[in-house]
Scaffold this motif. Structure first.
Motif, mmCIF file in Angstrom:
data_model
loop_
_atom_site.group_PDB
_atom_site.id
_atom_site.type_symbol
_atom_site.label_atom_id
_atom_site.label_comp_id
_atom_site.label_asym_id
_atom_site.label_seq_id
_atom_site.Cartn_x
_atom_site.Cartn_y
_atom_site.Cartn_z
ATOM 1 N N MET A 1 -14.703 -8.639 -25.621
ATOM 2 C CA MET A 1 -13.113 -8.766 -25.637
ATOM 3 C C MET A 1 -12.572 -9.493 -24.492
ATOM 4 S SD MET A 1 -10.961 -9.075 -27.925
ATOM 5 C CE MET A 1 -9.422 -8.643 -28.799
ATOM 6 N N GLU A 2 -11.574 -10.440 -24.275
ATOM 7 C CA GLU A 2 -11.220 -11.108 -23.077
ATOM 8 C C GLU A 2 -10.131 -10.551 -22.707
ATOM 9 O OE1 GLU A 2 -8.012 -14.818 -22.926
ATOM 10 O OE2 GLU A 2 -8.764 -14.481 -24.924
ATOM 11 N N ASN A 3 -10.468 -10.324 -21.121
ATOM 12 C CA ASN A 3 -9.249 -9.452 -20.262
ATOM 13 C C ASN A 3 -8.348 -10.648 -19.838
ATOM 14 O OD1 ASN A 3 -10.637 -7.067 -20.121
ATOM 15 N ND2 ASN A 3 -11.909 -7.711 -18.434
ATOM 16 N N VAL A 4 -7.051 -10.331 -20.186
ATOM 17 C CA VAL A 4 -5.800 -11.092 -19.734
ATOM 18 C C VAL A 4 -5.704 -10.719 -18.489
ATOM 19 C CG1 VAL A 4 -5.193 -11.586 -22.218
ATOM 20 C CG2 VAL A 4 -4.240 -9.574 -21.041
ATOM 21 N N ILE A 5 -5.805 -9.462 -17.923
ATOM 22 C CA ILE A 5 -5.576 -9.042 -16.424
ATOM 23 C C ILE A 5 -6.579 -8.489 -15.916
ATOM 24 C CG2 ILE A 5 -3.686 -7.264 -15.109
ATOM 25 C CD1 ILE A 5 -1.717 -7.843 -17.518
ATOM 26 N N GLU A 6 -6.921 -8.862 -14.532
ATOM 27 C CA GLU A 6 -8.017 -8.063 -14.137
ATOM 28 C C GLU A 6 -7.748 -7.841 -12.461
ATOM 29 O OE1 GLU A 6 -11.377 -10.813 -14.485
ATOM 30 O OE2 GLU A 6 -11.890 -9.820 -16.176
ATOM 31 N N LEU A 7 -7.650 -6.634 -12.199
ATOM 32 C CA LEU A 7 -7.075 -6.408 -10.649
ATOM 33 C C LEU A 7 -8.531 -5.847 -10.126
ATOM 34 C CD1 LEU A 7 -3.954 -4.266 -11.648
ATOM 35 C CD2 LEU A 7 -4.191 -6.708 -11.110
ATOM 36 N N LYS A 8 -8.787 -6.393 -9.019
ATOM 37 C CA LYS A 8 -10.056 -5.907 -8.318
ATOM 38 C C LYS A 8 -9.442 -5.636 -6.672
ATOM 39 C CE LYS A 8 -13.885 -7.994 -10.640
ATOM 40 N NZ LYS A 8 -13.466 -9.150 -11.258
ATOM 41 N N ASP A 9 -9.532 -4.257 -6.131
ATOM 42 C CA ASP A 9 -9.470 -3.503 -5.248
ATOM 43 C C ASP A 9 -8.191 -4.368 -4.534
ATOM 44 O OD1 ASP A 9 -12.042 -2.793 -4.912
ATOM 45 O OD2 ASP A 9 -12.905 -4.942 -4.272
ATOM 46 N N VAL A 10 -7.190 -3.919 -5.567
ATOM 47 C CA VAL A 10 -5.696 -4.448 -5.306
ATOM 48 C C VAL A 10 -5.081 -3.543 -4.430
ATOM 49 C CG1 VAL A 10 -3.537 -5.025 -6.551
ATOM 50 C CG2 VAL A 10 -5.627 -5.820 -7.311
ATOM 51 N N GLY A 11 -4.324 -3.948 -3.512
ATOM 52 C CA GLY A 11 -3.423 -3.159 -2.688
ATOM 53 C C GLY A 11 -2.206 -3.896 -2.572
ATOM 54 N N PHE A 12 -1.068 -3.171 -2.305
ATOM 55 C CA PHE A 12 0.140 -3.673 -1.713
ATOM 56 C C PHE A 12 1.077 -2.878 -0.834
ATOM 57 C CE2 PHE A 12 4.732 -4.748 -2.375
ATOM 58 C CZ PHE A 12 4.753 -5.961 -1.969
ATOM 59 N N SER A 13 1.427 -3.429 0.090
ATOM 60 C CA SER A 13 2.446 -2.728 1.180
ATOM 61 C C SER A 13 3.729 -3.487 1.074
ATOM 62 C CB SER A 13 1.795 -2.584 2.510
ATOM 63 O OG SER A 13 0.346 -2.089 2.196
ATOM 64 N N TYR A 14 4.808 -2.811 0.891
ATOM 65 C CA TYR A 14 6.269 -3.321 1.222
ATOM 66 C C TYR A 14 6.386 -3.864 2.683
ATOM 67 C CZ TYR A 14 7.533 -2.327 -3.633
ATOM 68 O OH TYR A 14 7.589 -2.242 -4.905
ATOM 69 N N ARG A 15 7.192 -5.117 2.836
ATOM 70 C CA ARG A 15 7.395 -5.245 4.249
ATOM 71 C C ARG A 15 8.743 -4.978 4.400
ATOM 72 N NH1 ARG A 15 5.960 -10.341 4.284
ATOM 73 N NH2 ARG A 15 3.895 -10.029 4.608
ATOM 74 N N ASP A 16 9.216 -4.232 5.533
ATOM 75 C CA ASP A 16 10.787 -4.299 5.541
ATOM 76 C C ASP A 16 11.199 -4.990 6.661
ATOM 77 O OD1 ASP A 16 10.026 -3.142 8.284
ATOM 78 O OD2 ASP A 16 9.979 -1.141 7.842
#
Ligand SMILES: Nc1ncnc2c1ncn2[C@@H]1O[C@H](COP(=O)(O)OP(=O)(O)O)[C@@H](O)[C@H]1O
Ligand SMILES: [Mg+2]
Length: 291
Positions: A1-16
Motif C-alpha cells: 500500500m502507498e503511504n500518503v504521509i511519512e515521518l522520519k526522525d521528526v522533531g519540532f520545537s516552538y520558537r518564542d
C-alpha cells in the motif's frame, strides 16, 4: 500500500518571541497508508495537535524548528515550498478543529461550506453540487440558509466538517472534533468519519480523548511527552491497561471491567474492546458458572 504521509526522525520545537526553542515533538517515526484510519491518543500537551498541524502547514518553519523529514503526498514539508505547493498540501490535507467557531467564516451555512471550493476557483455550477453533497453528508440538508451562530454546537461542528469535505481532501484530520459536542452531534460526526473511511479513498486521522472512538480505528498511536509511546492495532494497545495508565490514559469501560474480572481471577479470556464482545463474554461466563 502507498503511504500518503511519512515521518522520519521528526522533531519540532516552538520558537518564542525571544528566539528560544521549546521542544514539543521528538524522534517521531510514523507512516500513514492511503485509506487508513488512525487514532492518536495522549494526555494534554503530549504533542497531538502539533503533529497534526505540521501535516497541513498550519505550523511551518516560521513557527519553530523542524527536524527530520515530513513527507506528505510525496512532498517534503521541511524545506522551501512554492506558494502553489503550499496551497496543494492545504487542499489535500483537511483539518477539523475542536471548536467549530474557529472554523466557521461565513454568515450562512451554504456560504460557509462554499468558501473553500470558491477559493479553489471551482465553477459555480459545480460548487452548488459540491456544497449540497457536503451538507447532505453531515445530515444538515434544510439548514442551507441558516446563520451558523444560531445552530447548536453539534450542528455547527457538522457544518465545519462539511466545509472541509467540500474541498475533497484526500486526508482529513479531526483534532478533538467531538470534544465539545452533545451526543447527537458526536454521533453525526463519527458517522461521517466512518463513511469517509469506508469509501476507502480518504485517509483519516482522528485525535480523541474518547477511548470508544479509538477502538474503531485500524491503528492507535499513543503520544507521550512529544514521542511515540505506543503504536499498534486497537487490540494491541487497549489490552495493555497498566501501560496506558502509566501515561494517564484509560481504556474503554468494557475493557476495564474485564481487566478487573481477570485480576480477580473470575475471567481468563481476551479483553473485549467493544460492548457486544463484552456481552458475549459475560454471557459465557454466567453460563459456565451455572453449568
Ligand atoms: N503555539 C505554541 N507556542 C509554544 N508552545 C506551544 C504552542 N502550542 C503548543 N505548545 C506546547 O507544545 C506542547 C504540545 O502541545 P500540543 O501539541 O498542543 O499538545 P496536545 O494537542 O497533545 O494537547 C505543549 O507543551 C504545549 O504547551
Ligand atoms: Mg491538542
Amino acid at each position: 500500500m502507498e503511504n500518503v504521509i511519512e515521518l522520519k526522525d521528526v522533531g519540532f520545537s516552538y520558537r518564542d518571541s525571544e528566539g528560544n526553542l521549546h521542544p514539543a515533538l521528538s524522534n517521531i517515526n510514523l507512516s500513514f497508508e492511503k485509506g487508513s484510519y488512525t487514532a492518536i491518543l495522549g494526555h494534554n500537551g503530549s504533542g497531538k495537535s502539533t503533529l497534526a498541524k505540521l501535516l497541513n502547514l498550519v505550523i511551518t518553519s516560521e513557527d519553530g524548528k523542524i527536524d527530520g523529514s515530513v513527507k506528505v503526498f510525496g512532498k517534503e514539508l521541511n524545506g522551501q515550498l512554492t506558494e502553489d505547493e503550499e496551497y496543494e498540501i492545504r487542499r489535500r490535507v483537511g483539518m477539523v478543529h475542536q471548536n467549530p467557531d474557529d472554523q466557521i467564516v461565513a454568515t450562512t451555512v451554504e456560504e460557509d461550506v462554499a468558501f473553500g471550493p470558491e477559493n479553489l476557483g471551482v465553477e459555480p455550477a459545480e460548487i452548488r453540487k459540491t456544497v449540497d453533497e457536503a451538507i447532505a453528508a453531515v445530515g444538515m440538508t434544510g439548514y442551507e440558509k441558516f446563520a451558523p451562530h444560531r445552530l447548536s454546537g453539534g450542528q455547527k461542528q457538522r457544518v465545519a466538517v462539511a466545509g472541509v469535505l467540500a474541498m475533497h481532501p484526500e486526508c482529513i484530520i479531526f483534532d478533538e472534533s467531538t470534544a465539545m459536542l452533545d451526543p447527537e452531534g458526536r454521533e453525526a460526526v463519527l458517522k461521517t468519519i466512518d463513511e469517509l473511511h469506508r469509501s476507502g479513498n480518504v485517509t483519516v486521522i482522528t485525535i480523541t480523548h474518547y477511548m470508544n472512538e479509538a477502538t474503531d480505528a485500524d491503528r492507535v498511536v499513543v503520544l507521550n511527552h512529544g514521542e511515540v509511546f505506543m503504536n499498534g492495532t486497537p487490540e494491541e494497545i487497549f489490552t495493555q491497561v497498566d501501560k496506558l495508565r502509566s501515561v494517564s490514559l484509560g481504556v474503554p469501560q468494557v475493557t476495564e471491567l474485564f481487566y478487573r474480572l481477570k485480576k480477580e481471577g473470575v475471567y481468563s479470556g481476551e479483553l473485549p474492546l467493544h460492548t457486544k464482545d463484552g456481552a458475549a463474554a459475560l454471557s459465557n461466563l454466567v453460563k459456565n458458572k451455572r453449568g
